[in-house]
Design a protein around this motif. Structure first.
Motif, PDB file in Angstrom:
ATOM      1  N   GLN A 150     -22.392  35.602 -24.158  1.00 17.95           N
ATOM      2  CA  GLN A 150     -21.374  35.945 -25.171  1.00 17.95           C
ATOM      3  C   GLN A 150     -20.539  37.141 -24.728  1.00 17.95           C
ATOM      4  N   ALA A 151     -21.182  38.090 -24.046  1.00 20.53           N
ATOM      5  CA  ALA A 151     -20.477  39.310 -23.620  1.00 20.53           C
ATOM      6  C   ALA A 151     -19.746  39.118 -22.293  1.00 20.53           C
ATOM      7  N   ASP A 152     -19.785  37.913 -21.756  1.00 19.52           N
ATOM      8  CA  ASP A 152     -19.087  37.607 -20.497  1.00 19.52           C
ATOM      9  C   ASP A 152     -19.561  38.526 -19.368  1.00 19.52           C
ATOM     10  N   LEU A 153     -20.876  38.688 -19.264  1.00 15.37           N
ATOM     11  CA  LEU A 153     -21.435  39.609 -18.275  1.00 15.37           C
ATOM     12  C   LEU A 153     -22.198  38.887 -17.157  1.00 15.37           C
ATOM     13  N   VAL A 154     -22.120  37.571 -17.123  1.00 13.11           N
ATOM     14  CA  VAL A 154     -22.872  36.819 -16.105  1.00 13.11           C
ATOM     15  C   VAL A 154     -21.921  36.418 -14.973  1.00 13.11           C
ATOM     16  N   ASP A 155     -22.309  36.755 -13.738  1.00  8.64           N
ATOM     17  CA  ASP A 155     -21.504  36.375 -12.582  1.00  8.64           C
ATOM     18  C   ASP A 155     -21.852  34.976 -12.088  1.00  8.64           C
ATOM     19  N   TRP A 156     -23.156  34.670 -12.092  1.00  6.06           N
ATOM     20  CA  TRP A 156     -23.631  33.432 -11.454  1.00  6.06           C
ATOM     21  C   TRP A 156     -24.783  32.894 -12.286  1.00  6.06           C
ATOM     22  N   ALA A 157     -24.929  31.597 -12.357  1.00  2.71           N
ATOM     23  CA  ALA A 157     -26.081  31.028 -13.073  1.00  2.71           C
ATOM     24  C   ALA A 157     -26.795  30.013 -12.186  1.00  2.71           C
ATOM     25  N   VAL A 158     -28.108  30.004 -12.294  1.00  2.00           N
ATOM     26  CA  VAL A 158     -28.943  29.017 -11.605  1.00  2.00           C
ATOM     27  C   VAL A 158     -29.873  28.448 -12.673  1.00  2.00           C
TER      28      VAL A 158
ATOM     29  N   TYR B  91     -29.138  28.546 -25.577  1.00  6.55           N
ATOM     30  CA  TYR B  91     -27.917  29.306 -25.853  1.00  6.55           C
ATOM     31  C   TYR B  91     -27.455  29.128 -27.291  1.00  6.55           C
ATOM     32  N   ASP B  92     -27.099  30.257 -27.909  1.00 14.80           N
ATOM     33  CA  ASP B  92     -26.494  30.271 -29.238  1.00 14.80           C
ATOM     34  C   ASP B  92     -25.145  30.960 -29.063  1.00 14.80           C
ATOM     35  N   ARG B  93     -24.054  30.266 -29.359  1.00 16.58           N
ATOM     36  CA  ARG B  93     -22.758  30.893 -29.076  1.00 16.58           C
ATOM     37  C   ARG B  93     -22.341  31.910 -30.127  1.00 16.58           C
ATOM     38  N   GLY B  94     -23.137  32.078 -31.203  1.00 23.07           N
ATOM     39  CA  GLY B  94     -22.833  33.073 -32.216  1.00 23.07           C
ATOM     40  C   GLY B  94     -21.511  32.767 -32.879  1.00 23.07           C
ATOM     41  N   ALA B  95     -20.661  33.806 -32.987  1.00 25.22           N
ATOM     42  CA  ALA B  95     -19.361  33.632 -33.647  1.00 25.22           C
ATOM     43  C   ALA B  95     -18.300  33.141 -32.676  1.00 25.22           C
ATOM     44  N   GLY B  96     -18.698  32.842 -31.432  1.00 23.18           N
ATOM     45  CA  GLY B  96     -17.714  32.430 -30.420  1.00 23.18           C
ATOM     46  C   GLY B  96     -17.064  31.097 -30.759  1.00 23.18           C
ATOM     47  N   SER B  97     -15.831  30.934 -30.296  1.00 22.67           N
ATOM     48  CA  SER B  97     -15.082  29.711 -30.584  1.00 22.67           C
ATOM     49  C   SER B  97     -15.562  28.567 -29.676  1.00 22.67           C
ATOM     50  N   PRO B  98     -15.664  27.342 -30.222  1.00 21.13           N
ATOM     51  CA  PRO B  98     -16.060  26.207 -29.375  1.00 21.13           C
ATOM     52  C   PRO B  98     -15.019  25.875 -28.311  1.00 21.13           C
TER      53      PRO B  98
ATOM     54  N   CYS C 285     -34.633  19.400  -6.741  1.00 21.01           N
ATOM     55  CA  CYS C 285     -35.696  20.257  -6.208  1.00 21.01           C
ATOM     56  C   CYS C 285     -36.998  19.747  -6.819  1.00 21.01           C
ATOM     57  N   GLY C 286     -37.810  19.028  -6.033  1.00 19.37           N
ATOM     58  CA  GLY C 286     -38.951  18.340  -6.626  1.00 19.37           C
ATOM     59  C   GLY C 286     -38.429  17.370  -7.673  1.00 19.37           C
ATOM     60  N   PRO C 287     -39.049  17.320  -8.857  1.00 21.47           N
ATOM     61  CA  PRO C 287     -38.583  16.398  -9.892  1.00 21.47           C
ATOM     62  C   PRO C 287     -37.408  16.935 -10.703  1.00 21.47           C
ATOM     63  N   ASP C 288     -37.019  18.189 -10.451  1.00 24.65           N
ATOM     64  CA  ASP C 288     -36.023  18.863 -11.296  1.00 24.65           C
ATOM     65  C   ASP C 288     -34.639  18.859 -10.650  1.00 24.65           C
ATOM     66  N   LEU C 289     -33.640  19.146 -11.485  1.00 22.51           N
ATOM     67  CA  LEU C 289     -32.274  19.334 -11.015  1.00 22.51           C
ATOM     68  C   LEU C 289     -31.944  20.817 -11.154  1.00 22.51           C
ATOM     69  N   VAL C 290     -31.346  21.390 -10.117  1.00 27.74           N
ATOM     70  CA  VAL C 290     -30.927  22.797 -10.192  1.00 27.74           C
ATOM     71  C   VAL C 290     -29.390  22.829 -10.165  1.00 27.74           C
ATOM     72  N   VAL C 291     -28.814  23.363 -11.230  1.00 30.18           N
ATOM     73  CA  VAL C 291     -27.351  23.467 -11.351  1.00 30.18           C
ATOM     74  C   VAL C 291     -26.990  24.938 -11.190  1.00 30.18           C
ATOM     75  N   SER C 292     -26.029  25.216 -10.316  1.00 30.28           N
ATOM     76  CA  SER C 292     -25.699  26.625 -10.077  1.00 30.28           C
ATOM     77  C   SER C 292     -24.215  26.790  -9.810  1.00 30.28           C
ATOM     78  N   GLY C 293     -23.752  28.012  -9.973  1.00 29.03           N
ATOM     79  CA  GLY C 293     -22.362  28.318  -9.663  1.00 29.03           C
ATOM     80  C   GLY C 293     -21.880  29.559 -10.376  1.00 29.03           C
ATOM     81  N   ARG C 294     -20.629  29.899 -10.090  1.00 30.79           N
ATOM     82  CA  ARG C 294     -20.000  31.067 -10.704  1.00 30.79           C
ATOM     83  C   ARG C 294     -19.729  30.786 -12.177  1.00 30.79           C
ATOM     84  N   VAL C 295     -19.939  31.795 -13.011  1.00 32.01           N
ATOM     85  CA  VAL C 295     -19.739  31.628 -14.455  1.00 32.01           C
ATOM     86  C   VAL C 295     -18.387  32.206 -14.857  1.00 32.01           C
ATOM     87  N   ALA C 296     -17.684  31.454 -15.674  1.00 29.20           N
ATOM     88  CA  ALA C 296     -16.399  31.937 -16.237  1.00 29.20           C
ATOM     89  C   ALA C 296     -16.375  31.614 -17.721  1.00 29.20           C
ATOM     90  N   GLN C 297     -15.530  32.330 -18.455  1.00 32.34           N
ATOM     91  CA  GLN C 297     -15.392  32.044 -19.897  1.00 32.34           C
ATOM     92  C   GLN C 297     -14.218  31.126 -20.103  1.00 32.34           C
TER      93      GLN C 297
END
Ligand code: NAP
Length: 240
Positions: free
Chosen positions: A185-193, A207-214, A228-240
């Protein structure tokens, strides 16, 4: 075909290249990493430990931890999981454990407090109790007092600037739900895995978007998908 852990090397190469961009800014690089089910649950029941990651993605997570100076969780996760937050499954340096705990509820008998190698840093409110303060610092834990934000929670920008001033250049945020939501919500994440386990749980949403707009949602730019094994790993740069 299931891939081996080695195949996540490209994920780390992209992440490590991007991390160098933030060396000169006043707050650390922030990677958000957690495991969820197909329906976006990070726990089957709120406040309860739920092993979502496979052995392969758990090893991947430990490798990711070694690439960060610090690892951060909320007090809800400490109370639910009582994890050590160290690196056991790969060779490498343990990140500094950090707990967001404004009221100093971290139990003295928690495994993080009882760690003898690295004592946790506990981020708390300016007025958090002096009795708990004394008991926790006596164990070797370091308290970082940070102002509260307008929402009554610890101010994440103030905390991140404080951590950078203490030499933390990169931080891995592992949860739980409230902490993930606050950082996004605070737009403080650079990357997510994000690890996705192929099952449903109907539990605690990541994730709960709170008062944020859809119409203004955090998302990944140019995401990468790795099995990765039985799982899927999704990663990349985060933007709002
Ligand atoms: N699947 C996964 O990868 C994964 C990873 C981690 C955790 N989990 C699960 O997540 C659950 C815990 O999540 P949770 O949402 O209950 O707790 P949490 O996010 O771990 O911790 C939330 C608490 O942190 C404190 N806090 C202080 N400042 C904050 C801020 N700015 N933003 C957010 N929180 C702040 C608050 O407590 P005070 O007001 O007392 O300070 C808040 O209630 C557990 O069931 C755990 O197993 C899953």
């Amino acid at each position: 075909m299931a891939m081996d852990i080695i195949d996540t090397a490209t994920t780390f190469a992209r992440l490590n290249a991007a991390k160098t961009e933030t060396r000169t800014r006043s707050w650390p690089w922030v990677t958000l990493s957690y495991a969820q089910t197909l329906d976006g649950s990070i726990a089957a029941e709120p406040g309860k430990l739920f092993d979502i990651s496979s052995p392969e993605t758990m090893q991947m997570t430990h490798r990711l931890r070694t690439g960060h100076d610090a690892i951060l969780v909320g007090i809800g996760t400490v109370l639910a999981d009582d994890s050590l937050l160290n690196v056991r499954l790969v060779d490498g340096k343990d990140p500094q454990p950090i707990i967001l705990d404004s009221r100093l509820r971290t139990p003295l008998d928690s495994r993080l407090i009882r760690r003898s190698d690295l004592h946790p840093w506990i981020v708390c409110a300016p007025a958090a109790g002096k009795d708990q303060d004394a008991a926790l610092t006596a164990t070797g834990a370091r308290l970082l007092r940070v102002d509260l934000g307008p929402d009554g929670c610890l101010s994440l920008p103030r905390m991140l600037e404080c951590l950078k001033s203490l030499g933390i250049a990169s931080i891995m945020v592992e949860g739980g739900s409230r902490v993930i939501s606050s950082f996004l919500q605070a737009d403080l994440v650079d990357w997510a895995v994000v690890t996705i386990s192929p099952r449903w749980a109907g539990g605690l949403p990541a994730y709960d978007r709170g008062a944020g707009s859809p119409s203004d949602l955090p998302h990944l730019i140019d995401p990468e998908y790795q099995q990765c094994g039985p799982d899927l790993v999704v990663s990349g740069r985060v933007a709002q």
